[in-house]
Scaffold this motif. Sequence first.
Motif, PDB file in Angstrom:
ATOM      1  N   ARG A 108       0.825  -1.201   0.000  1.00 15.33           N
ATOM      2  CA  ARG A 108       0.000   0.000   0.000  1.00 15.33           C
ATOM      3  C   ARG A 108       0.863   1.256   0.000  1.00 15.33           C
ATOM      4  N   PHE A 109       1.952   1.244   0.766  1.00 18.62           N
ATOM      5  CA  PHE A 109       2.857   2.386   0.776  1.00 18.62           C
ATOM      6  C   PHE A 109       3.416   2.651  -0.617  1.00 18.62           C
ATOM      7  N   GLN A 110       3.707   1.586  -1.350  1.00 16.99           N
ATOM      8  CA  GLN A 110       4.348   1.759  -2.649  1.00 16.99           C
ATOM      9  C   GLN A 110       3.359   2.007  -3.774  1.00 16.99           C
ATOM     10  N   SER A 111       2.202   1.364  -3.727  1.00 13.21           N
ATOM     11  CA  SER A 111       1.258   1.484  -4.840  1.00 13.21           C
ATOM     12  C   SER A 111       0.240   2.604  -4.647  1.00 13.21           C
ATOM     13  N   ARG A 112      -0.079   2.944  -3.403  1.00 15.07           N
ATOM     14  CA  ARG A 112      -1.071   4.005  -3.154  1.00 15.07           C
ATOM     15  C   ARG A 112      -0.535   4.965  -2.087  1.00 15.07           C
ATOM     16  N   PRO A 113       0.551   5.666  -2.395  1.00 14.24           N
ATOM     17  CA  PRO A 113       1.156   6.545  -1.375  1.00 14.24           C
ATOM     18  C   PRO A 113       0.235   7.672  -0.923  1.00 14.24           C
ATOM     19  N   GLU A 114      -0.713   8.071  -1.763  1.00 20.00           N
ATOM     20  CA  GLU A 114      -1.615   9.158  -1.364  1.00 20.00           C
ATOM     21  C   GLU A 114      -2.494   8.770  -0.185  1.00 20.00           C
ATOM     22  N   GLN A 115      -2.670   7.470   0.071  1.00 16.51           N
ATOM     23  CA  GLN A 115      -3.491   7.032   1.185  1.00 16.51           C
ATOM     24  C   GLN A 115      -2.736   6.996   2.506  1.00 16.51           C
ATOM     25  N   PRO A 165       0.606  12.429  -0.835  1.00 19.23           N
ATOM     26  CA  PRO A 165      -0.181  12.698  -2.050  1.00 19.23           C
ATOM     27  C   PRO A 165       0.627  13.317  -3.170  1.00 19.23           C
ATOM     28  N   THR A 166       1.822  13.827  -2.869  1.00 18.33           N
ATOM     29  CA  THR A 166       2.632  14.475  -3.895  1.00 18.33           C
ATOM     30  C   THR A 166       3.923  13.693  -4.103  1.00 18.33           C
ATOM     31  N   ALA A 167       4.519  13.910  -5.281  1.00 14.18           N
ATOM     32  CA  ALA A 167       5.725  13.166  -5.636  1.00 14.18           C
ATOM     33  C   ALA A 167       6.987  14.008  -5.526  1.00 14.18           C
ATOM     34  N   LEU A 168       6.858  15.335  -5.627  1.00 17.79           N
ATOM     35  CA  LEU A 168       8.027  16.213  -5.600  1.00 17.79           C
ATOM     36  C   LEU A 168       7.803  17.360  -4.639  1.00 17.79           C
ATOM     37  N   ARG A 173      -7.018  14.350  12.205  1.00 13.57           N
ATOM     38  CA  ARG A 173      -5.695  13.732  12.353  1.00 13.57           C
ATOM     39  C   ARG A 173      -5.280  13.181  11.001  1.00 13.57           C
ATOM     40  N   SER A 174      -4.148  13.658  10.525  1.00 11.65           N
ATOM     41  CA  SER A 174      -3.637  13.209   9.234  1.00 11.65           C
ATOM     42  C   SER A 174      -2.512  12.199   9.438  1.00 11.65           C
ATOM     43  N   ILE A 175      -2.335  11.346   8.455  1.00  5.17           N
ATOM     44  CA  ILE A 175      -1.215  10.406   8.471  1.00  5.17           C
ATOM     45  C   ILE A 175       0.019  11.169   8.004  1.00  5.17           C
ATOM     46  N   GLU A 176       1.031  11.238   8.866  1.00  2.76           N
ATOM     47  CA  GLU A 176       2.221  12.051   8.604  1.00  2.76           C
ATOM     48  C   GLU A 176       3.481  11.177   8.701  1.00  2.76           C
ATOM     49  N   PRO A 177       3.995  10.690   7.562  1.00  2.88           N
ATOM     50  CA  PRO A 177       5.209   9.867   7.620  1.00  2.88           C
ATOM     51  C   PRO A 177       6.470  10.677   7.938  1.00  2.88           C
ATOM     52  N   GLU A 178       6.435  11.998   7.741  1.00  3.74           N
ATOM     53  CA  GLU A 178       7.628  12.819   7.942  1.00  3.74           C
ATOM     54  C   GLU A 178       7.673  13.394   9.352  1.00  3.74           C
ATOM     55  N   ASN A 179       8.894  13.716   9.797  1.00  5.20           N
ATOM     56  CA  ASN A 179       9.112  14.424  11.062  1.00  5.20           C
ATOM     57  C   ASN A 179       8.519  13.690  12.256  1.00  5.20           C
ATOM     58  N   ALA A 180       8.467  12.352  12.177  1.00  3.96           N
ATOM     59  CA  ALA A 180       7.911  11.527  13.257  1.00  3.96           C
ATOM     60  C   ALA A 180       6.497  11.938  13.620  1.00  3.96           C
ATOM     61  N   GLY A 181       5.765  12.505  12.656  1.00  2.14           N
ATOM     62  CA  GLY A 181       4.376  12.901  12.897  1.00  2.14           C
ATOM     63  C   GLY A 181       4.219  14.154  13.731  1.00  2.14           C
ATOM     64  N   ARG A 182       5.330  14.803  14.093  1.00  2.00           N
ATOM     65  CA  ARG A 182       5.241  16.009  14.934  1.00  2.00           C
ATOM     66  C   ARG A 182       5.024  17.226  14.039  1.00  2.00           C
ATOM     67  N   THR A 183       3.887  17.229  13.358  1.00  2.00           N
ATOM     68  CA  THR A 183       3.571  18.228  12.351  1.00  2.00           C
ATOM     69  C   THR A 183       2.121  18.657  12.504  1.00  2.00           C
ATOM     70  N   ILE A 184       1.879  19.951  12.347  1.00  2.00           N
ATOM     71  CA  ILE A 184       0.526  20.487  12.302  1.00  2.00           C
ATOM     72  C   ILE A 184       0.404  21.286  11.017  1.00  2.00           C
ATOM     73  N   SER A 185      -0.645  21.038  10.263  1.00  2.00           N
ATOM     74  CA  SER A 185      -0.792  21.621   8.933  1.00  2.00           C
ATOM     75  C   SER A 185      -2.097  22.379   8.836  1.00  2.00           C
ATOM     76  N   THR A 186      -2.018  23.556   8.270  1.00  2.00           N
ATOM     77  CA  THR A 186      -3.184  24.375   7.993  1.00  2.00           C
ATOM     78  C   THR A 186      -3.038  24.912   6.577  1.00  2.00           C
ATOM     79  N   SER A 187      -3.923  25.792   6.157  1.00  2.00           N
ATOM     80  CA  SER A 187      -3.805  26.360   4.820  1.00  2.00           C
ATOM     81  C   SER A 187      -2.880  27.576   4.848  1.00  2.00           C
ATOM     82  N   LEU A 188      -2.335  27.908   3.711  1.00  2.00           N
ATOM     83  CA  LEU A 188      -1.491  29.093   3.604  1.00  2.00           C
ATOM     84  C   LEU A 188      -2.274  30.351   3.947  1.00  2.00           C
TER      85      LEU A 188
END
Length: 760
Positions: free
Chosen positions: A436-443, A447-450, A555-570
């Motif tokens: 699933r990580f390799q075939s459907r990374p957006e899940q 969601p982005t590649a670059l 709660r979003s799935i966050e593989p980066e930064n050990a999940g210690r991330t909070i995201s909002t809109s610009l």
Amino acid sequence: MRATLRWAHSDLRTHRGEALFLVLATAGVVVSLLLATALFGYATNPWQRVFTQSRGAHVWLHTADTADAGRLNALDGVTAVAGPYPTASTTLASRGARAAVELRGTPDRPSVGRPLIASGHWLDPATPDGVVLESRLARTLLAAPGDTLTLPGTARTLTVLGVADSAEPRYRPGERPGLVWALPSAVRDPNGQVTGLRLTDPEDTDYAVQRAVTELGAGAVGEVTTWKQARAEEQGDNRLLGQVLGLFGLGALIAAGLAVHGAIATRIRGHLRDISILKAIGFTPSQVVRVYLLQHLAYALLGAVSAAALTEALGNRLPGRLGDAVGVWQGLPGHAVVLFAVPVCAVLFIAATTGLAAWRAGRVPPVPVPRPASSAGAGLSGPVRRLLGVRLSPALVLGWHTAFARRPRTLATVARLALPLLLIVVALSAWSTIDRFQSRPEQIGLPTALTVHTDSGMGARDARALLDDDPQVAAVYPGVEVAALVPGQTSTIALRGLGTREAPYPHALAEGRAADGPDEAVAGQGLLNLLDAEVGDWVRMTVGDEPQILHIVGRSIEPENAGRTISTSLDTLRENDPGLTPSRYELQLHPGADASTVAARLTSAGHGHLDVHTVPNPADGLSPLRGVVVGLITILALIGLIELLTAIGGMVREGERDLLALKAIGLSPRQIIGITITATAFTALVAVVAGTALGAPLGRWLIDAQGRSSGVGAGIANAPSAALLLVFGAAAVAGAAAVAAVPATRAARRRLTDTLSAVA
């Protein structure tokens, strides 16, 4: 003693296949446990060694260049201070590779946080533009001592003097800049400074950070990193592989112990007359127990010793990370103790289960108890007799009856057989999750590649236009990422503004809803764990001198930064800072587009003002897990085969008395063979259903629990598909039937005189 050896030799000749499988299964279990131990040592020891030898700082504070870091020397619990060193953020390029770096002005080789030179030498005033690279950064840039690095967009170059290991958090593309030590004169236009603190008590790290931030002022502190974060990052995938191997190794050890227990118990039931004769001719109960105990202890000991010898001799030749882990582990001080202790513990566990079963043999009376006479129809229930009367296949009906006539014994057999099958389903769940990580990374939060970072030389409008014009870019999400201090000022987190309200960033949500309103945000599991918060809470953080209050709505799935991330809109971040401009862009590509090709094209088009890199997928670091899963499934299949052979042998022995009656009522040898095969297939089918029903949710729970502990968060588990489970179940049942065919055929073709002597 001679009689004991003859009995053991006779039993070995009768059950050679079972003995071989037991030796192989024990060897596989011990190898799994030894590799798990090696991976745990590999995950922790290299970093710990570097930290100790370099007198690593427990806390690194990135502050404004105006902060008076000298006041940190007077803090309680601080034994030494490194710096402050001026820093500047820039980009280096070499051999077509680029990396964001932090230039750190270091006049002398520090005593705290002292880099360990791996190749080359330390900074030399005779080479003012000479630098020393952190080892992972050097590998990324394909750089070695003597190479020349360029700063894209400028005519400036730097010369690599050395490569060093450091206990600080290391370079991660798109997440953390690489560390470059340089003379202060080479750090032009510094934009901050960094200070390291070595503490008396490392466990007081949070308190020390709080005191330091209070002393300098929250507005002066931009980012805080601690030794715990660095250690956790270094352990990473190696620790996960160790946990997987350890978990399955222990599970397989339990399954092997239960299989041995069942084999001995079944064998004792089939040899009650022989055991009684042994006692009648002078064998004591302890001698009878010792026959079984020593025999199976020898099998376990042979498998354990073989596993230890193979691991020691060939373990460091394993491909990839496993071989590296064994090589490092073999050089650790406690290696010999573990190499001895793990096989001994495995053998002792098998000996304990063997002893419990063998104890029953010691209780067999010395006078054989005749078995009650019975006929082919004795013991048949009313429904079974009616089914035989309606001309259903006798093999099908009597096979069902044979499999489930003795319910307590059948349940025990099904439970022992279901355990390895359950663990196989869990292993398949791990395999499916990696797919699933390799075939459907957006899940799973990718969601982005670059990811594209821009510098001050390119305006936001020009960057956006360049990215939008690329024919293989499907969507562009502008954003910024800043370090924010959490409440209590004990650590920093990543605050991201990604996308706009008109074009929101497609977060992978595992809980709650998307952030589509003012001051709304989604957070990773690592941040929720850090703040002891949950979806629906409001959190306050500090970015420089400015507070930022956000409402966590998902709660979003966050593989980066050990999940210690909070995201909002610009848009939300611009409410506090209207002049905020995006400095990073997340790019979605059209299906089939090659991320590396697009990255190279955009880098060339940016003329040194764009830093483009592919988004790392955690599955790339878990590729060794596939081989581990295959090996574990093989070990568990061997254990299941042992239990299956035990069950078949018990059915054949207990069906010997009915063989005469079945032949007398006209059943053909093929039908008699079919009874044993059908009974085995029914037993395997129930075990498969039980193992699958319990293994699928258990696998999901274990994977999600690992996700929660790592900060990525629950919701990443992917159960095996129904088709895969169906194929697995059908293969297990068909394999069980095939294994039963040979002993069933041999039993059905026995002469009547042989059968009479066996049941007399």
